[in-house]
Design a protein around this motif. Structure first.
Motif, PDB file in Angstrom:
ATOM      1  N   THR A 419      21.984 -94.807 -11.237  1.00 15.38           N
ATOM      2  CA  THR A 419      21.980 -95.910  -9.981  1.00 15.38           C
ATOM      3  C   THR A 419      23.120 -95.999  -9.264  1.00 15.38           C
ATOM      4  O   THR A 419      24.143 -95.798  -9.457  1.00 15.38           O
ATOM      5  N   LEU A 420      22.793 -96.476  -7.960  1.00 15.50           N
ATOM      6  CA  LEU A 420      23.830 -96.654  -6.903  1.00 15.50           C
ATOM      7  C   LEU A 420      24.896 -97.879  -7.311  1.00 15.50           C
ATOM      8  O   LEU A 420      25.903 -97.293  -7.102  1.00 15.50           O
ATOM      9  N   ASN A 421      24.336 -98.591  -8.128  1.00 17.48           N
ATOM     10  CA  ASN A 421      25.410 -99.753  -8.429  1.00 17.48           C
ATOM     11  C   ASN A 421      26.374 -99.132  -9.373  1.00 17.48           C
ATOM     12  O   ASN A 421      27.413 -99.497  -9.431  1.00 17.48           O
ATOM     13  N   GLU A 422      25.790 -98.513 -10.153  1.00 11.91           N
ATOM     14  CA  GLU A 422      26.578 -97.865 -11.683  1.00 11.91           C
ATOM     15  C   GLU A 422      27.620 -97.073 -10.845  1.00 11.91           C
ATOM     16  O   GLU A 422      28.639 -97.011 -11.184  1.00 11.91           O
ATOM     17  N   ARG A 423      27.068 -96.205  -9.875  1.00 10.59           N
ATOM     18  CA  ARG A 423      28.113 -95.147  -9.203  1.00 10.59           C
ATOM     19  C   ARG A 423      29.094 -95.877  -8.560  1.00 10.59           C
ATOM     20  O   ARG A 423      30.541 -95.782  -8.718  1.00 10.59           O
ATOM     21  N   LEU A 424      28.654 -97.047  -7.689  1.00  6.11           N
ATOM     22  CA  LEU A 424      29.801 -97.696  -6.931  1.00  6.11           C
ATOM     23  C   LEU A 424      30.910 -98.439  -7.838  1.00  6.11           C
ATOM     24  O   LEU A 424      32.059 -98.496  -7.652  1.00  6.11           O
ATOM     25  N   ASN A 425      30.316 -99.000  -8.914  1.00  9.51           N
ATOM     26  CA  ASN A 425      31.336 -99.739  -9.867  1.00  9.51           C
ATOM     27  C   ASN A 425      32.380 -98.466 -10.588  1.00  9.51           C
ATOM     28  O   ASN A 425      33.632 -98.939 -10.857  1.00  9.51           O
TER      29      ASN A 425
END
Length: 607
Positions: A419-425
């Motif tokens: 997911t995008l949130n996991e990538r940004l983290n």
């Protein structure tokens, strides 16, 4: 020396008078000292070359002779057997005198007559500069091009105010030595913007270790299965976000609701709602990309080694080479490789900086991949005597945010995060651990490019909740600006990617030369302003294959103003140095862009 004997053979009679008039006007306005030259002693060369046609020329007014130029003319007249022309700083009368000499000399050789009426030998033919196109005879052709059109070349020695009423002369270069600002003494084929590598080979210890491990494992149908894995990884896409799925579901619900209303079926609300829900879910299952999660066990790790070890190494070393080329003072002492896999990042870093790196931390969630990477470091066996020292393998990132590494690398890892949130983290965590450079590498697909642009925009916006290092991020490569990517704005079919040629693992008897298409992003920690400041030009990135055509080069450049531009570089309009640099550049290199507001497609005339 009469100008008629210099250029009378190559220009019409009325043109000579006009030429002399312009020279006299230039002498009077510029207050230049000129003298009447002495008539040089005639020799047999006059008869052989200048009077071979036996045509009598009428006497004409002598053009003003400048003392410095006249000295060069006298020297060249005394050694007229040499057909080689000095192109460093040719004076205008050297150009005019030797033009007539070369033209008549070529005519004599073409007719087969040389000295004393005998047939010209091969050596005599090679004394004259050739007229071949750019290639092996490039230097010789440039010598002849200086002699072309002596009237225009002579007039360029004066200011435009003097010759403005005579003809429109476009000067290619104002000063021949301005190129030092960009070239810095380097040859054109190695100008500072060249960052591409030649065909990359795996280090010999790594290649031998990989072959030893694969032969010992005895995997069935290794070559065929490795090719299938390569195709699968290239065609793999990102999983769709939940917000995107909701938007698609709402659109489908409205579509089916309108269709039911148009059909005017008498059904209850609950039955209608259940029917629409069923149709929406069916359509979503049919049109939504279902991403498969890969579990890298020992067997899949061996297939990955055969399929991606050489290509991944080529892409990583190409991205790291840009840092080494453009920032030669940077010497890292520590490396953090996130998603290290088979350890390609550690091998590429060691190939560039060697023993300067004192610590390698390789993080990968797969224990089997870490085991294979350790075997490669040990030459295909246990790590009793590893090729690279001080390499440490982990399955999780270091917890402390205060521990930083000079070089942080994440190659083909962000695309494995769902997911995008996991990538940004993950990106924020890697940036906190970066002391100098953060390098991200992905497949050269549209999804890979978009993942990198998401990371770029997130870091430039600075939306981290906790900031431990106050130095702001700056885009080092490949972007030459910090604006939105023009290929994303225009929704280009071709993403921003680059290619690197490499030799694959010799699983069969011969090695194949293949190309790796990848996208990359390098973010640096800027200390106030670390960006490169150039006088008179900015840098543009070549984002497509350079098309070399006769007398011009077609380039697609991503410029510092955030625009994609198509430029045709010619020696006449952009200067010989710019033309040679463009001709020796390739996809992914940098070229200087001239600061000029009224013409966006013009490249720097003065390097």
């Amino acid at each position: 020396m009469h100008s008629a004997s210099l250029i009378g053979r190559t220009s019409p009679p009325d043109l000579h008078e006009e030429f002399v008039r312009v020279l006299e006007r230039a002498v009077s306005e510029l207050d230049i000292t000129c003298d009447s030259p002495e008539e040089p002693a005639k020799s047999r060369l006059n008869y052989w070359y200048f009077q071979a046609s036996r045509r009598q020329t009428t006497a004409k007014r002598s053009a003003p002779i400048f003392p410095d130029d006249h000295e060069h003319v006298v020297k060249s007249w005394s050694a007229t057997q040499s057909a080689r022309v000095d192109t460093a700083t040719p004076t205008m009368f050297e150009v005019a005198s030797r033009t007539s000499f070369l033209n008549n000399g070529r005519a004599q050789l073409r007719r087969g007559t040389g000295r004393r009426g005998v047939r010209a030998t091969t050596a005599e033919r090679h004394r004259l500069p050739s007229r071949r196109p750019d290639g092996p005879g490039k230097r010789k052709r440039e010598s002849v091009s200086v002699l072309a059109s002596p009237k225009r070349r002579c007039l360029q020695q004066f200011s435009p105010a003097v010759v403005g009423d005579y003809c429109n002369v476009r000067q290619c270069t104002a000063e021949p030595l301005v190129q030092a600002n960009f070239l810095k003494g380097s040859p054109h084929r190695k100008h500072p913007g060249v960052t591409n590598l030649k065909t990359v080979c795996l280090p010999e210890p790594l290649q031998q270790a990989a072959l030893s491990v694969l032969r010992g494992a005895e995997v069935k149908d290794l070559t065929e299965r490795a090719q299938k894995l390569t195709n699968f990884l290239w065609s793999r896409k990102r999983a769709e976000e939940s917000s995107q799925l909701r938007e698609k579901a709402l659109l489908l619900e409205r579509k089916y609701l309108d269709k039911e209303r148009d059909s005017q079926n008498d059904v209850g609300d609950r039955e209608l709602e259940a029917r629409i829900k069923k149709n929406v879910l069916s359509e979503l299952r049919r049109t939504t990309y279902h991403r498969t999660v890969l579990r890298y066990d020992e067997e899949l790790g061996l297939l990955y080694m055969a399929a991606r070890l050489a290509g991944g190494y080529a892409a990583v070393i190409r991205a790291l080479n840009e840092i080494k080329k453009r920032d030669p003072l940077f010497v890292p002492s520590s490396l953090l490789d996130f998603g290290s896999g088979l350890g390609s990042g550690a091998w590429a870093s060691h190939s560039l900086w060697g023993d300067c790196l004192k610590e390698y931390v390789c993080v990968d969630s797969s224990g089997d991949m870490n085991t294979l990477a350790e075997q490669l470091l040990g030459g295909g066996e246990e790590m009793d005597n590893p090729v690279i020292k001080h390499v440490y393998f982990r399955q999780f990132l270091p917890v402390s945010p205060k521990v930083q590494y000079d070089l942080v690398l994440a190659a083909f890892s962000l695309s494995e995060i769902a997911t995008l949130n996991e990538r940004l983290n993950a990106i924020y965590t890697l940036w906190r651990k970066t002391n100098s450079y953060l390098v991200l590498v992905e497949n050269g697909t549209k999804d890979g490019h978009q993942i990198l642009m998401e990371a770029r925009n997130a870091l430039l916006k600075g939306e981290e909740e906790v900031i431990h290092d106050m130095r702001r991020p700056a885009v080092f490569a490949p972007c030459t600006h910090e604006l939105l990517c023009p290929k994303l704005i225009k929704q280009s079919v071709v993403p921003c990617n680059f290619i690197q040629f490499y030799y694959s693992l010799p699983l069969s008897r011969s090695q194949e030369r293949q190309q790796e298409k990848f996208s990359y992003l390098i973010i640096s920690r800027s200390q106030e302003e670390k960006t490169q400041q150039n006088e008179g030009f900015d840098m543009g990135r070549l984002t497509a294959q350079v098309r070399r055509r006769p007398r011009h080069v077609q380039c697609q450049l991503c410029c510092s103003d955030g625009e994609l531009k198509q430029v045709a570089v010619t020696a006449r309009h952009h200067g010989k140095d710019m033309y040679r640099c463009a001709r020796n550049s390739d996809w992914g290199d940098l070229l200087p862009m001239f600061h000029e507001d009224d013409d966006d497609t013009k490249i720097n005339d003065n390097l």
